[in-house]
Design an enzyme around this catalytic site. Sequence first.
Site, PDB file in Angstrom:
ATOM      1  N   ASN A  28       0.872  -1.180   0.000  1.00  0.00           N
ATOM      2  CA  ASN A  28       0.000   0.000   0.000  1.00  0.00           C
ATOM      3  C   ASN A  28       0.912   1.234   0.000  1.00  0.00           C
ATOM      4  OD1 ASN A  28      -1.800   2.042   0.493  1.00  0.00           O
ATOM      5  ND2 ASN A  28      -2.464   1.299   2.504  1.00  0.00           N
TER       6      ASN A  28
ATOM      7  N   HIS B 263      -9.657   1.044   5.449  1.00  0.00           N
ATOM      8  CA  HIS B 263      -8.366   1.316   6.085  1.00  0.00           C
ATOM      9  C   HIS B 263      -8.580   2.318   7.228  1.00  0.00           C
ATOM     10  CE1 HIS B 263      -4.233   2.449   6.778  1.00  0.00           C
ATOM     11  NE2 HIS B 263      -3.867   1.396   6.071  1.00  0.00           N
TER      12      HIS B 263
ATOM     13  N   SER C 174       3.506  -2.219  10.451  1.00  0.00           N
ATOM     14  CA  SER C 174       4.954  -2.271  10.667  1.00  0.00           C
ATOM     15  C   SER C 174       5.590  -3.609  10.261  1.00  0.00           C
ATOM     16  CB  SER C 174       5.302  -1.915  12.116  1.00  0.00           C
ATOM     17  OG  SER C 174       4.882  -0.584  12.406  1.00  0.00           O
TER      18      SER C 174
ATOM     19  N   GLY D 174       2.540   2.195  11.011  1.00  0.00           N
ATOM     20  CA  GLY D 174       3.477   3.303  10.882  1.00  0.00           C
ATOM     21  C   GLY D 174       4.229   3.626  12.162  1.00  0.00           C
TER      22      GLY D 174
ATOM     23  N   GLU E 156      -6.918   4.725   8.150  1.00  0.00           N
ATOM     24  CA  GLU E 156      -6.670   6.126   7.780  1.00  0.00           C
ATOM     25  C   GLU E 156      -7.902   6.729   7.110  1.00  0.00           C
ATOM     26  OE1 GLU E 156      -3.004   5.356   5.710  1.00  0.00           O
ATOM     27  OE2 GLU E 156      -2.056   4.885   7.631  1.00  0.00           O
TER      28      GLU E 156
ATOM     29  N   GLU F  14      -5.315  -5.059  10.735  1.00  0.00           N
ATOM     30  CA  GLU F  14      -4.322  -3.998  10.913  1.00  0.00           C
ATOM     31  C   GLU F  14      -4.587  -3.271  12.229  1.00  0.00           C
ATOM     32  OE1 GLU F  14      -2.364  -2.674   6.949  1.00  0.00           O
ATOM     33  OE2 GLU F  14      -4.061  -1.377   7.355  1.00  0.00           O
TER      34      GLU F  14
ATOM     35  N   LYS G  11       0.146   4.227  -0.229  1.00  0.00           N
ATOM     36  CA  LYS G  11      -0.490   5.405   0.405  1.00  0.00           C
ATOM     37  C   LYS G  11      -0.233   6.642  -0.460  1.00  0.00           C
ATOM     38  CE  LYS G  11      -0.336   3.125   4.873  1.00  0.00           C
ATOM     39  NZ  LYS G  11      -0.195   3.218   6.321  1.00  0.00           N
TER      40      LYS G  11
HETATM   41  P1  13P Z   1       3.003   0.322   7.806  1.00  0.00           P
HETATM   42  O1  13P Z   1       3.508  -0.946   7.171  1.00  0.00           O
HETATM   43  O2  13P Z   1       3.719   1.548   7.339  1.00  0.00           O
HETATM   44  O3  13P Z   1       2.903   0.206   9.282  1.00  0.00           O
HETATM   45  O4  13P Z   1       1.499   0.523   7.262  1.00  0.00           O
HETATM   46  C1  13P Z   1       0.625  -0.533   7.333  1.00  0.00           C
HETATM   47  C2  13P Z   1      -0.591  -0.168   6.573  1.00  0.00           C
HETATM   48  O5  13P Z   1      -1.326   0.726   6.951  1.00  0.00           O
HETATM   49  C3  13P Z   1      -0.846  -0.890   5.321  1.00  0.00           C
HETATM   50  O6  13P Z   1      -2.128  -0.629   4.832  1.00  0.00           O
END
Ligand code: 13P
Length: 259
Positions: free
Chosen positions: A9, A96, A213, A174, A98, A168, A11
């Site tokens: 992803n 997600h 992560s 992150g 976010e 997740e 982002k």
């Molecule tokens: P990270 O791998 O940066 O922690 O992000 C995970 C994520 O949100 C994947 O959709």
Amino acid sequence: MRHPLVIGNWKLNGSRQVTIEWIKDLRKALTNINKNCRVVIAPPTVYLDQANHEISGSHILLGAQNVDVNLSGAFTGETSAEMLKDIGVKYIIIGHSERRIYHKENDKVIAKKFAVLKEAGLVPVLCIGETKEEREARQTEEVCARQIEAVLEFQGAEAFNSSVIAYEPIWAIGTGKSATPAQAQAVHKFIRHYIAKQNANIAERIIIQYGGSVNDKNAAELFIQPDIDGALVGNASLKMETFAMIVKAAAEAKKIMSS
Ligand code: 13P
């Protein structure tokens, strides 16, 4: 036997040039890696078409980071399931954290998106997971159940046929602080059992990814867990060699488990 699935992803990262370079690097890095792991990249919407061109002839598949609930009409700024399908997208990340947090998407909207994707013959990647506070209050299972239940109520267990769930935990995204393999496995097992109560066959087949992560150091021990079928990778998917090593870890862990 479930095929492992690793999705990158991206982002809000990249550019037209970067998309070209990253995919070139990824194709190179994946050359000698066992193809039993499905590999998907999900770049920003504006670069999907370019990415589709760059992956042609490889076994990399295309994913998107979002979709609208509507198919057409006066919805400024949105992208429909048919549009994504039209340019070669197969997997679509929905729910997600976010998007739940910054765009106020709730379980009902996410369940609608899930339905729209199924109707279009696309693969929803439903993200679920708890906050740090919810984990500390021992509400992880309750939160995950509620997020899955929204889809079950709307469409029934059949909807999970050929779909993907990504667990997740928000506190792991992150932060560099992944769930431990045992923590993740416990929740994955709970998710599979929860779906099995409705349909044991679908529960057995559904891909449940872990996200939060994941990197080239912790991937193997996560993938060795029986109910972790791959990963949804953020940061580490922006470095193609690292991402390829995660793919390799998934392919190897599941090869060992099936032999
Ligand atoms: P990270 O791998 O940066 O922690 O992000 C995970 C994520 O949100 C994947 O959709």
